[in-house]
Scaffold this motif. Structure first.
Motif, PDB file in Angstrom:
ATOM      1  N   TRP A 205       0.772  -1.169  -0.151  1.00 54.27           N
ATOM      2  CA  TRP A 205       0.064   0.184   0.057  1.00 54.27           C
ATOM      3  C   TRP A 205       0.904   1.281   0.017  1.00 54.27           C
ATOM      4  O   TRP A 205       0.219   2.171  -0.182  1.00 54.27           O
ATOM      5  N   ALA A 206       2.004   1.361   0.363  1.00 54.77           N
ATOM      6  CA  ALA A 206       2.917   2.306   0.443  1.00 54.77           C
ATOM      7  C   ALA A 206       2.957   3.391  -0.713  1.00 54.77           C
ATOM      8  O   ALA A 206       2.915   2.907  -2.078  1.00 54.77           O
ATOM      9  N   GLY A 207       2.708   4.405  -0.496  1.00 53.07           N
ATOM     10  CA  GLY A 207       2.729   5.496  -1.745  1.00 53.07           C
ATOM     11  C   GLY A 207       1.313   5.536  -2.145  1.00 53.07           C
ATOM     12  O   GLY A 207       1.164   6.500  -3.124  1.00 53.07           O
ATOM     13  N   ARG A 208       0.361   4.666  -1.926  1.00 49.05           N
ATOM     14  CA  ARG A 208      -0.730   4.785  -2.656  1.00 49.05           C
ATOM     15  C   ARG A 208      -1.903   5.639  -1.725  1.00 49.05           C
ATOM     16  O   ARG A 208      -1.692   5.602  -0.483  1.00 49.05           O
ATOM     17  N   ALA A 209      -2.988   6.148  -2.499  1.00 45.12           N
ATOM     18  CA  ALA A 209      -4.011   6.745  -1.766  1.00 45.12           C
ATOM     19  C   ALA A 209      -4.910   5.705  -1.131  1.00 45.12           C
ATOM     20  O   ALA A 209      -5.378   4.838  -1.479  1.00 45.12           O
ATOM     21  N   LEU A 210      -5.443   6.224   0.292  1.00 49.08           N
ATOM     22  CA  LEU A 210      -6.453   5.417   0.748  1.00 49.08           C
ATOM     23  C   LEU A 210      -7.568   5.063   0.121  1.00 49.08           C
ATOM     24  O   LEU A 210      -7.880   3.628   0.086  1.00 49.08           O
ATOM     25  N   GLU A 211      -8.140   5.976  -0.382  1.00 51.42           N
ATOM     26  CA  GLU A 211      -9.157   5.726  -1.410  1.00 51.42           C
ATOM     27  C   GLU A 211      -8.993   4.803  -2.502  1.00 51.42           C
ATOM     28  O   GLU A 211      -9.981   3.882  -2.784  1.00 51.42           O
ATOM     29  N   GLU A 212      -7.859   4.770  -3.078  1.00 49.21           N
ATOM     30  CA  GLU A 212      -7.397   3.790  -4.160  1.00 49.21           C
ATOM     31  C   GLU A 212      -7.486   2.422  -3.699  1.00 49.21           C
ATOM     32  O   GLU A 212      -8.159   1.475  -4.262  1.00 49.21           O
ATOM     33  N   VAL A 213      -6.706   2.174  -2.744  1.00 50.57           N
ATOM     34  CA  VAL A 213      -6.566   0.933  -1.850  1.00 50.57           C
ATOM     35  C   VAL A 213      -8.049   0.351  -1.475  1.00 50.57           C
ATOM     36  O   VAL A 213      -8.406  -0.752  -1.639  1.00 50.57           O
ATOM     37  N   ALA A 214      -8.577   1.253  -0.847  1.00 49.25           N
ATOM     38  CA  ALA A 214     -10.003   0.826  -0.178  1.00 49.25           C
ATOM     39  C   ALA A 214     -10.963   0.473  -1.278  1.00 49.25           C
ATOM     40  O   ALA A 214     -11.805  -0.419  -1.171  1.00 49.25           O
ATOM     41  N   SER A 215     -10.829   1.071  -2.778  1.00 49.36           N
ATOM     42  CA  SER A 215     -11.522   0.843  -3.850  1.00 49.36           C
ATOM     43  C   SER A 215     -11.437  -0.723  -4.216  1.00 49.36           C
ATOM     44  O   SER A 215     -12.296  -1.367  -4.769  1.00 49.36           O
ATOM     45  N   GLU A 216     -10.078  -0.989  -4.153  1.00 49.57           N
ATOM     46  CA  GLU A 216      -9.715  -2.176  -4.620  1.00 49.57           C
ATOM     47  C   GLU A 216      -9.866  -3.468  -3.667  1.00 49.57           C
ATOM     48  O   GLU A 216     -10.191  -4.473  -3.986  1.00 49.57           O
ATOM     49  N   ASP A 217      -9.763  -3.013  -2.268  1.00 48.42           N
ATOM     50  CA  ASP A 217      -9.959  -4.119  -1.116  1.00 48.42           C
ATOM     51  C   ASP A 217     -10.571  -3.534  -0.105  1.00 48.42           C
ATOM     52  O   ASP A 217      -9.746  -3.365   0.813  1.00 48.42           O
ATOM     53  N   PRO A 218     -11.646  -3.266  -0.123  1.00 44.56           N
ATOM     54  CA  PRO A 218     -12.386  -2.510   1.029  1.00 44.56           C
ATOM     55  C   PRO A 218     -12.492  -3.296   2.544  1.00 44.56           C
ATOM     56  O   PRO A 218     -12.306  -2.762   3.588  1.00 44.56           O
ATOM     57  N   ALA A 219     -12.517  -4.648   2.396  1.00 42.77           N
ATOM     58  CA  ALA A 219     -12.363  -5.356   3.559  1.00 42.77           C
ATOM     59  C   ALA A 219     -11.195  -5.409   4.253  1.00 42.77           C
ATOM     60  O   ALA A 219     -10.923  -5.426   5.392  1.00 42.77           O
ATOM     61  N   ALA A 220      -9.954  -5.363   3.252  1.00 42.56           N
ATOM     62  CA  ALA A 220      -8.397  -5.302   4.189  1.00 42.56           C
ATOM     63  C   ALA A 220      -8.367  -3.962   4.778  1.00 42.56           C
ATOM     64  O   ALA A 220      -7.881  -3.783   5.649  1.00 42.56           O
ATOM     65  N   VAL A 221      -8.827  -2.934   3.927  1.00 37.27           N
ATOM     66  CA  VAL A 221      -8.713  -1.364   4.584  1.00 37.27           C
ATOM     67  C   VAL A 221      -9.511  -1.446   5.759  1.00 37.27           C
ATOM     68  O   VAL A 221      -8.913  -0.936   6.783  1.00 37.27           O
ATOM     69  N   GLY A 222     -10.706  -1.942   5.889  1.00 37.34           N
ATOM     70  CA  GLY A 222     -11.746  -1.849   7.087  1.00 37.34           C
ATOM     71  C   GLY A 222     -10.917  -2.660   8.050  1.00 37.34           C
ATOM     72  O   GLY A 222     -10.847  -2.240   9.209  1.00 37.34           O
ATOM     73  N   ALA A 223     -10.413  -3.949   7.629  1.00 34.95           N
ATOM     74  CA  ALA A 223      -9.690  -4.599   9.099  1.00 34.95           C
ATOM     75  C   ALA A 223      -8.439  -3.856   9.584  1.00 34.95           C
ATOM     76  O   ALA A 223      -8.443  -3.898  10.721  1.00 34.95           O
ATOM     77  N   TRP A 224      -7.780  -3.346   8.556  1.00 33.91           N
ATOM     78  CA  TRP A 224      -6.544  -2.636   8.898  1.00 33.91           C
ATOM     79  C   TRP A 224      -7.001  -1.162  10.169  1.00 33.91           C
ATOM     80  O   TRP A 224      -6.377  -0.999  10.978  1.00 33.91           O
ATOM     81  N   LEU A 225      -8.108  -0.463   9.538  1.00 40.67           N
ATOM     82  CA  LEU A 225      -8.424   0.406  10.395  1.00 40.67           C
ATOM     83  C   LEU A 225      -9.321   0.158  11.743  1.00 40.67           C
ATOM     84  O   LEU A 225      -9.428   1.049  12.689  1.00 40.67           O
ATOM     85  N   THR A 226      -9.689  -0.951  11.843  1.00 41.99           N
ATOM     86  CA  THR A 226     -10.364  -1.547  13.057  1.00 41.99           C
ATOM     87  C   THR A 226      -9.797  -2.448  13.869  1.00 41.99           C
ATOM     88  O   THR A 226      -9.899  -2.845  14.955  1.00 41.99           O
ATOM     89  N   ASP A 227      -8.709  -3.429  13.208  1.00 46.73           N
ATOM     90  CA  ASP A 227      -7.784  -4.342  13.882  1.00 46.73           C
ATOM     91  C   ASP A 227      -6.531  -4.082  13.975  1.00 46.73           C
ATOM     92  O   ASP A 227      -5.883  -4.065  13.029  1.00 46.73           O
ATOM     93  N   PRO A 228      -5.989  -3.635  15.236  1.00 46.13           N
ATOM     94  CA  PRO A 228      -4.541  -3.394  15.465  1.00 46.13           C
ATOM     95  C   PRO A 228      -3.687  -4.458  14.932  1.00 46.13           C
ATOM     96  O   PRO A 228      -2.456  -4.623  14.796  1.00 46.13           O
ATOM     97  N   GLY A 229      -4.224  -5.542  15.063  1.00 44.77           N
ATOM     98  CA  GLY A 229      -3.281  -6.991  14.768  1.00 44.77           C
ATOM     99  C   GLY A 229      -3.294  -7.055  13.264  1.00 44.77           C
ATOM    100  O   GLY A 229      -2.596  -8.324  12.655  1.00 44.77           O
ATOM    101  N   TYR A 230      -4.038  -6.633  12.568  1.00 44.76           N
ATOM    102  CA  TYR A 230      -4.272  -6.941  10.984  1.00 44.76           C
ATOM    103  C   TYR A 230      -3.026  -6.449  10.454  1.00 44.76           C
ATOM    104  O   TYR A 230      -2.547  -5.279  10.641  1.00 44.76           O
ATOM    105  N   THR A 231      -2.656  -7.373   9.470  1.00 41.44           N
ATOM    106  CA  THR A 231      -1.052  -6.950   8.768  1.00 41.44           C
ATOM    107  C   THR A 231      -1.682  -6.514   7.343  1.00 41.44           C
ATOM    108  O   THR A 231      -2.037  -7.545   6.597  1.00 41.44           O
ATOM    109  N   PRO A 232      -1.133  -5.330   6.716  1.00 39.32           N
ATOM    110  CA  PRO A 232      -1.512  -5.218   5.189  1.00 39.32           C
ATOM    111  C   PRO A 232      -0.414  -6.073   4.364  1.00 39.32           C
ATOM    112  O   PRO A 232       0.466  -6.479   5.150  1.00 39.32           O
TER     113      PRO A 232
END
Length: 159
Positions: free
Chosen positions: A51-78
């Motif tokens: 995800w480095a260097g990419r916009a949050l919106e761009e990554v979220a549009s490709e994989d909303p579940a992963a971004v959602g997990a990252w923003l809510t679960d401190p143990g989630y690893t991108p």
């Protein structure tokens, strides 16, 4: 045995965590690159892998579940990165190993968040509720087995 959070009695460690000014070409909402911090490897920025260097919106549009997990679960690893929980542990271990004295370190906002969560023994999800403004200094002072926090003052070395 001393805990990672403890500071040796009768010694004082002061850490000035400086957030750099916003860059004119920086895009808000862009994932950082986990920049190294010379002399302070444990304070390098959060590694977000692919995800480095990419916009949050761009990554979220490709994989909303992963971004959602990252923003809510401190143990989630991108993908290819590190979790917020790992960042907090790494930053905490670095703070605990600092020699007495004053240290001034320019760090990414995520490192300031992690340092505050660690120092105040806050639950990891609080990481997402903290902001460190650009061009400010957050100071942690460790003594007598605990950390004190002074946050958000302007950086006197810029101006």
């Amino acid at each position: 045995m001393a805990s990672v959070r403890s500071v040796p009695p009768r010694s004082v460690v002061r850490v000035h965590l400086v957030t750099p000014p916003s860059s004119p070409d920086g895009r808000p909402g862009t994932f950082g690159r986990g920049e190294p911090v010379p002399g302070h490897e444990g304070l390098r920025g959060l590694a977000v892998g692919a995800w480095a260097g990419r916009a949050l919106e761009e990554v979220a549009s490709e994989d909303p579940a992963a971004v959602g997990a990252w923003l809510t679960d401190p143990g989630y690893t991108p993908p290819g990165g590190e979790s917020v929980a790992a960042l907090i542990a790494r930053v905490g271990a670095h703070l605990a190993a600092l020699a007495p004295g004053t240290h001034r370190v320019v760090v990414e906002q995520a490192v300031v968040r992690a340092a505050v969560v660690h120092a105040l023994e806050l639950p990891p999800p609080v990481f997402w509720r903290l902001d460190a403004r650009p061009d400010t200094v957050t100071t942690l002072t460790g003594r007598s087995g605990r950390w004190n926090l002074l946050l958000g003052r302007p950086d006197p070395d810029t101006g």
